[in-house]
Scaffold this motif. Structure first.
Motif, short mmCIF file in Angstrom:
data_model
loop_
_atom_site.label_atom_id
_atom_site.label_comp_id
_atom_site.label_asym_id
_atom_site.label_seq_id
_atom_site.Cartn_x
_atom_site.Cartn_y
_atom_site.Cartn_z
N PHE A 190 -15.70 54.96 4.22
CA PHE A 190 -16.65 53.67 4.64
C PHE A 190 -17.55 54.05 4.70
O PHE A 190 -18.70 53.09 3.55
CB PHE A 190 -16.21 53.15 6.01
N THR A 191 -17.88 54.91 4.29
CA THR A 191 -19.13 55.89 4.49
C THR A 191 -19.94 56.24 3.50
O THR A 191 -21.04 56.20 2.60
CB THR A 191 -19.57 57.00 5.91
N GLU A 192 -18.57 55.93 2.47
CA GLU A 192 -19.35 56.73 1.13
C GLU A 192 -19.11 55.14 -0.07
O GLU A 192 -19.94 55.27 -0.81
CB GLU A 192 -18.51 57.39 0.40
N VAL A 193 -18.80 54.15 1.01
CA VAL A 193 -17.96 52.80 -0.48
C VAL A 193 -19.81 51.92 0.36
O VAL A 193 -20.43 51.48 -0.72
CB VAL A 193 -16.95 52.84 -0.27
N ASN A 194 -19.81 52.24 1.40
CA ASN A 194 -20.51 50.27 1.80
C ASN A 194 -21.99 51.59 1.38
O ASN A 194 -22.33 52.24 1.47
CB ASN A 194 -20.53 51.28 3.54
N GLU A 195 -22.26 50.21 1.16
CA GLU A 195 -23.61 49.95 0.28
C GLU A 195 -23.90 50.58 -1.18
O GLU A 195 -24.94 51.42 -0.53
CB GLU A 195 -24.73 50.11 1.95
N ASN A 196 -22.90 50.75 -1.19
CA ASN A 196 -23.13 51.73 -2.34
C ASN A 196 -22.30 50.82 -4.12
O ASN A 196 -21.65 49.77 -3.88
CB ASN A 196 -22.36 52.43 -2.49
N LEU A 197 -22.88 51.20 -5.18
CA LEU A 197 -22.16 50.59 -6.16
C LEU A 197 -22.05 51.27 -7.30
O LEU A 197 -23.12 52.92 -7.00
CB LEU A 197 -23.37 49.25 -6.91
N ARG A 198 -20.45 52.65 -7.85
CA ARG A 198 -21.37 53.31 -8.22
C ARG A 198 -19.91 53.50 -9.52
O ARG A 198 -19.40 52.82 -9.34
CB ARG A 198 -20.81 54.89 -8.02
N PRO A 199 -20.47 53.66 -10.72
CA PRO A 199 -19.18 53.86 -12.12
C PRO A 199 -18.52 55.43 -12.25
O PRO A 199 -18.84 56.45 -10.81
CB PRO A 199 -20.60 54.66 -13.05
N TYR A 200 -17.56 54.74 -12.47
CA TYR A 200 -16.43 56.19 -12.16
C TYR A 200 -15.57 57.06 -13.75
O TYR A 200 -15.54 55.66 -14.34
CB TYR A 200 -15.61 56.29 -10.99
#
Length: 341
Positions: A190-200
């Motif tokens: 949750f802490t890695e994904v929340n409030e985040n937008l990332r390409p992969y």
């Protein structure tokens, strides 16, 4: 008909249980898991009304007690089990990527041993709206990936109409976290994904060769795409934006007529007019919402599509393929509206 689910403890398996439980012609049969055992509600408390038990895989027992088998397994599993099930005469619907690509391509992109070529040749790609006729006679149905479903449904009509510059296709896609599966991964905390937008996987997503293979097949020419996926802090949904140049003079009305002609009888394609697709508008449903916009200033067309990655991108389309295979109405057990809000 009794339907077994191999990989019952993943998100796709849980959705299959939900859909089959409410299907008028299918019944939940054996629930197979290689990682867990015991009552299914110990894994998924929301299924506490079911008395089903998770079982280990016994192929003889599986085929004796079930008429159809869904595989919602990680890459490299179905390639081993599907031939053993199919040679016992059972219909197999595979939600993994194991039967979507030729051996050398599969091995290069998935880094797994491919399925035997004799069985790969028998598999039918289950993009229902485009290959439904072949699905009706198939013993092995290879359910498309979630990204390819959203992308191909929007892209194929214009490729078939030959109005696109096939060298100019750029695809931007955004997916919810369930697309990565239920396994524990630090990047999905949750802490890695929340409030985040990332390409992969900017250097190459495993769905690229699948998209290129079937786009090329419909276009009648070799197609290579630029595709970048992104992870969005939400549970479900995929939103795809496709950019391409036109090779013919078109108007928005002409594009509309192309889509209407091709998808006129497709119960799960909704063509959007006066609005743009949103993941919220398809959540929990088997619908794919598609829109288009002609940018006259740049001579480019912008295509948009939205699906629920666990439904039209996985379990929903798998049940749609089961309906096609058995000769039942295509929308059987899938006609419910999206969840809102």
């Amino acid at each position: 008909m009794k339907a077994a689910i191999i990989g019952s403890t993943g998100y796709g398996g849980a959705e299959l249980i939900r859909l089959i439980q409410n299907h008028p012609f299918l019944e939940v049969g054996s629930l197979i898991s290689t990682s867990r055992a015991g009552p299914v509600d110990k894994i998924y408390p929301h299924l506490s009304h079911l008395s089903s038990e998770l079982q280990e895989l016994d192929l003889d027992l599986l085929c004796e007690n079930n008429d159809m088998v869904f595989l919602a397994t990680p890459p490299g599993v179905s390639s081993q089990w599907t031939p053993l099930i199919a040679e016992r005469g059972k219909i197999v619907i595979d939600l993994s990527g194991d039967f979507r690509l030729y051996p050398e391509t599969y091995q290069a992109w998935y880094d797994k041993e491919p399925a035997p070529i004799t069985w790969l040749k028998k598999a039918v790609y289950g993009l229902s709206e485009w290959f439904g006729r072949q699905v009706k006679d198939a013993q092995i149905i290879s359910n498309p990936g979630c990204y390819p479903t959203a992308i191909l449904l929007a892209l194929l009509p214009l490729l078939q109409a030959k109005v696109l510059d096939i060298s100019s296709i750029i695809i931007d896609a955004k997916s919810g976290v369930t697309g990565a599966g239920r396994g524990l991964q630090q990047g999905l905390l949750f802490t890695e994904v929340n409030e985040n937008l990332r390409p992969y996987k900017v250097d190459g997503h495993q769905h690229i060769p699948e998209i290129e293979r079937f786009a090329s097949q419909v276009a009648g020419d070799s197609i290579y795409i630029n595709f970048v996926p992104h992870l969005v802090p939400m549970n479900r949904g995929i939103l795809v934006t496709i950019y391409a140049k036109l090779v013919k003079d078109c108007s928005n009305q002409v594009l509309k007529e192309i889509y209407q002609t091709i998808y006129e009888a497709a119960p799960f394609i909704r063509l959007c007019e006066g609005r743009w697709p949103e993941t919220k508008h398809v959540q929990g449903s088997n619908y794919c919402d598609i829109a288009w916009h002609l940018n006259k200033r740049t001579g480019q067309v912008i295509l948009l599509s939205a699906i629920d990655n666990l439904m039209k991108g996985a379990a929903g389309q798998a049940v749609q393929n089961a309906n096609l295979r058995m000769g039942w109405p295509e929308e059987t057990g899938l006609t419910f509206s999206p969840l809102f809000p």
